[in-house]
Design a protein around this motif. Structure first.
Motif, PDB file in Angstrom:
ATOM      1  N   ASP A 282       0.841  -1.205   0.000  1.00 37.83           N
ATOM      2  CA  ASP A 282       0.000   0.000   0.000  1.00 37.83           C
ATOM      3  C   ASP A 282       0.874   1.252   0.000  1.00 37.83           C
ATOM      4  O   ASP A 282       0.602   2.223  -0.703  1.00 37.83           O
ATOM      5  CB  ASP A 282      -0.911   0.040   1.229  1.00 37.83           C
ATOM      6  CG  ASP A 282      -2.021  -0.987   1.196  1.00 37.83           C
ATOM      7  OD1 ASP A 282      -2.314  -1.536   0.119  1.00 37.83           O
ATOM      8  OD2 ASP A 282      -2.601  -1.234   2.279  1.00 37.83           O
ATOM      9  N   LEU A 283       1.938   1.210   0.798  1.00 37.01           N
ATOM     10  CA  LEU A 283       2.858   2.340   0.884  1.00 37.01           C
ATOM     11  C   LEU A 283       3.543   2.572  -0.464  1.00 37.01           C
ATOM     12  O   LEU A 283       3.629   3.699  -0.947  1.00 37.01           O
ATOM     13  CB  LEU A 283       3.893   2.097   1.988  1.00 37.01           C
ATOM     14  CG  LEU A 283       4.930   3.183   2.188  1.00 37.01           C
ATOM     15  CD1 LEU A 283       4.283   4.494   2.609  1.00 37.01           C
ATOM     16  CD2 LEU A 283       5.949   2.739   3.232  1.00 37.01           C
ATOM     17  N   GLN A 284       4.011   1.497  -1.083  1.00 34.68           N
ATOM     18  CA  GLN A 284       4.653   1.619  -2.399  1.00 34.68           C
ATOM     19  C   GLN A 284       3.676   2.151  -3.438  1.00 34.68           C
ATOM     20  O   GLN A 284       4.048   2.971  -4.277  1.00 34.68           O
ATOM     21  CB  GLN A 284       5.245   0.276  -2.823  1.00 34.68           C
ATOM     22  CG  GLN A 284       6.446  -0.109  -1.989  1.00 34.68           C
ATOM     23  CD  GLN A 284       6.911  -1.534  -2.238  1.00 34.68           C
ATOM     24  OE1 GLN A 284       6.155  -2.394  -2.683  1.00 34.68           O
ATOM     25  NE2 GLN A 284       8.179  -1.787  -1.922  1.00 34.68           N
ATOM     26  N   ALA A 285       2.416   1.714  -3.386  1.00 41.08           N
ATOM     27  CA  ALA A 285       1.403   2.206  -4.323  1.00 41.08           C
ATOM     28  C   ALA A 285       1.145   3.695  -4.106  1.00 41.08           C
ATOM     29  O   ALA A 285       1.005   4.454  -5.079  1.00 41.08           O
ATOM     30  CB  ALA A 285       0.110   1.411  -4.179  1.00 41.08           C
ATOM     31  N   ALA A 286       1.087   4.136  -2.848  1.00 46.96           N
ATOM     32  CA  ALA A 286       0.875   5.555  -2.551  1.00 46.96           C
ATOM     33  C   ALA A 286       2.041   6.389  -3.072  1.00 46.96           C
ATOM     34  O   ALA A 286       1.844   7.464  -3.639  1.00 46.96           O
ATOM     35  CB  ALA A 286       0.692   5.760  -1.052  1.00 46.96           C
ATOM     36  N   ARG A 287       3.256   5.898  -2.908  1.00 47.36           N
ATOM     37  CA  ARG A 287       4.425   6.624  -3.411  1.00 47.36           C
ATOM     38  C   ARG A 287       4.449   6.668  -4.935  1.00 47.36           C
ATOM     39  O   ARG A 287       4.815   7.666  -5.528  1.00 47.36           O
ATOM     40  CB  ARG A 287       5.704   5.974  -2.884  1.00 47.36           C
ATOM     41  CG  ARG A 287       5.924   6.208  -1.418  1.00 47.36           C
ATOM     42  CD  ARG A 287       7.171   5.512  -0.912  1.00 47.36           C
ATOM     43  NE  ARG A 287       7.462   5.901   0.458  1.00 47.36           N
ATOM     44  CZ  ARG A 287       8.494   5.444   1.145  1.00 47.36           C
ATOM     45  NH1 ARG A 287       9.342   4.590   0.585  1.00 47.36           N
ATOM     46  NH2 ARG A 287       8.681   5.848   2.383  1.00 47.36           N
ATOM     47  N   ALA A 288       4.048   5.582  -5.573  1.00 45.39           N
ATOM     48  CA  ALA A 288       4.086   5.499  -7.038  1.00 45.39           C
ATOM     49  C   ALA A 288       2.974   6.307  -7.710  1.00 45.39           C
ATOM     50  O   ALA A 288       3.060   6.606  -8.901  1.00 45.39           O
ATOM     51  CB  ALA A 288       3.996   4.041  -7.477  1.00 45.39           C
ATOM     52  N   ALA A 289       1.935   6.663  -6.967  1.00 46.05           N
ATOM     53  CA  ALA A 289       0.774   7.336  -7.555  1.00 46.05           C
ATOM     54  C   ALA A 289       1.057   8.774  -7.984  1.00 46.05           C
ATOM     55  O   ALA A 289       0.305   9.329  -8.781  1.00 46.05           O
ATOM     56  CB  ALA A 289      -0.393   7.319  -6.566  1.00 46.05           C
ATOM     57  N   TRP A 290       2.114   9.378  -7.481  1.00 46.58           N
ATOM     58  CA  TRP A 290       2.398  10.772  -7.822  1.00 46.58           C
ATOM     59  C   TRP A 290       2.889  10.886  -9.261  1.00 46.58           C
ATOM     60  O   TRP A 290       3.847  10.224  -9.655  1.00 46.58           O
ATOM     61  CB  TRP A 290       3.421  11.351  -6.859  1.00 46.58           C
ATOM     62  CG  TRP A 290       2.882  11.484  -5.478  1.00 46.58           C
ATOM     63  CD1 TRP A 290       3.166  10.678  -4.408  1.00 46.58           C
ATOM     64  CD2 TRP A 290       1.939  12.441  -5.007  1.00 46.58           C
ATOM     65  NE1 TRP A 290       2.460  11.089  -3.309  1.00 46.58           N
ATOM     66  CE2 TRP A 290       1.699  12.173  -3.649  1.00 46.58           C
ATOM     67  CE3 TRP A 290       1.276  13.507  -5.607  1.00 46.58           C
ATOM     68  CZ2 TRP A 290       0.823  12.930  -2.873  1.00 46.58           C
ATOM     69  CZ3 TRP A 290       0.405  14.255  -4.831  1.00 46.58           C
ATOM     70  CH2 TRP A 290       0.198  13.964  -3.490  1.00 46.58           C
TER      71      TRP A 290
END
Length: 185
Positions: free
Chosen positions: A8-16
């Motif tokens: 989830d953390l990696q997905a949040a970081r990649a969303a930018w």
């Protein structure tokens, strides 16, 4: 939504979408003595700031320092973090609110006992900031929409949207994330 797992953390970081490598075509061009928030990186960097910073609730001074740290992140005006000793802790009351930044970790919030009553969730800090953000662990930042914040003699303007706590001053140009339609810029 707060990330619960590493994926989830990696997905949040990649969303930018933007990460400071190249200024987008809609970005304002900085003039002399100005910075574009589109030149700031993601993840953010942390820069010492020796300008005089003051924070007030009405006539009541909450903080003063010449040892602040600016968090610089793509598309956002700087958030200014104040050392713990610069803040009058007797004016703070812990809040129930907590948020999670995918770069900094979990934030805790504080109300301010102002001259006209309680100013809710006016300050926050990352007590155990992650990775590169460890420099700001325990430092306080605040919302210029809720408190009167000054860099030198300049009154800070708040970042739109109410969620982010960026400090808009004459030396930064945007446009800034937080306004409608800017999600995951």
């Amino acid at each position: 939504m707060m990330p619960n797992t590493r994926s989830d953390l990696q997905a949040a970081r990649a969303a930018w979408q933007y990460r400071g490598q190249q200024r987008p075509p809609f970005a304002q061009v900085p003039g002399p003595g100005q910075e574009s928030v589109w030149d700031y990186p993601r993840p953010p960097i942390y820069q010492p700031d020796d300008r005089r910073i003051t924070v007030h609730a009405g006539e009541l001074r909450i903080a003063v320092t010449e040892s602040a740290i600016r968090a610089l992140e793509t598309g956002s005006p700087p958030s200014v973090y104040l050392p713990p000793e610069a803040v009058d802790h007797s004016l703070l009351e812990p809040s129930e609110r907590h948020t999670l930044c995918e770069w900094k970790g979990e934030a805790e919030y504080f109300h301010v006992k102002g001259p006209d009553g309680l100013i809710r969730d006016a300050l926050w800090r990352y007590p155990q900031a992650w990775d590169e953000a460890a420099l700001i662990a325990g430092y306080f930042s605040c919302y210029p929409a809720r408190l009167a914040c000054f860099v030198g003699d300049e009154r800070v303007r708040p970042q739109a949207g109410g969620y982010y706590g960026g400090w808009i001053t004459d030396d930064v140009v945007g446009p800034f994330k937080g306004e409608p339609g800017t999600g995951h810029w």
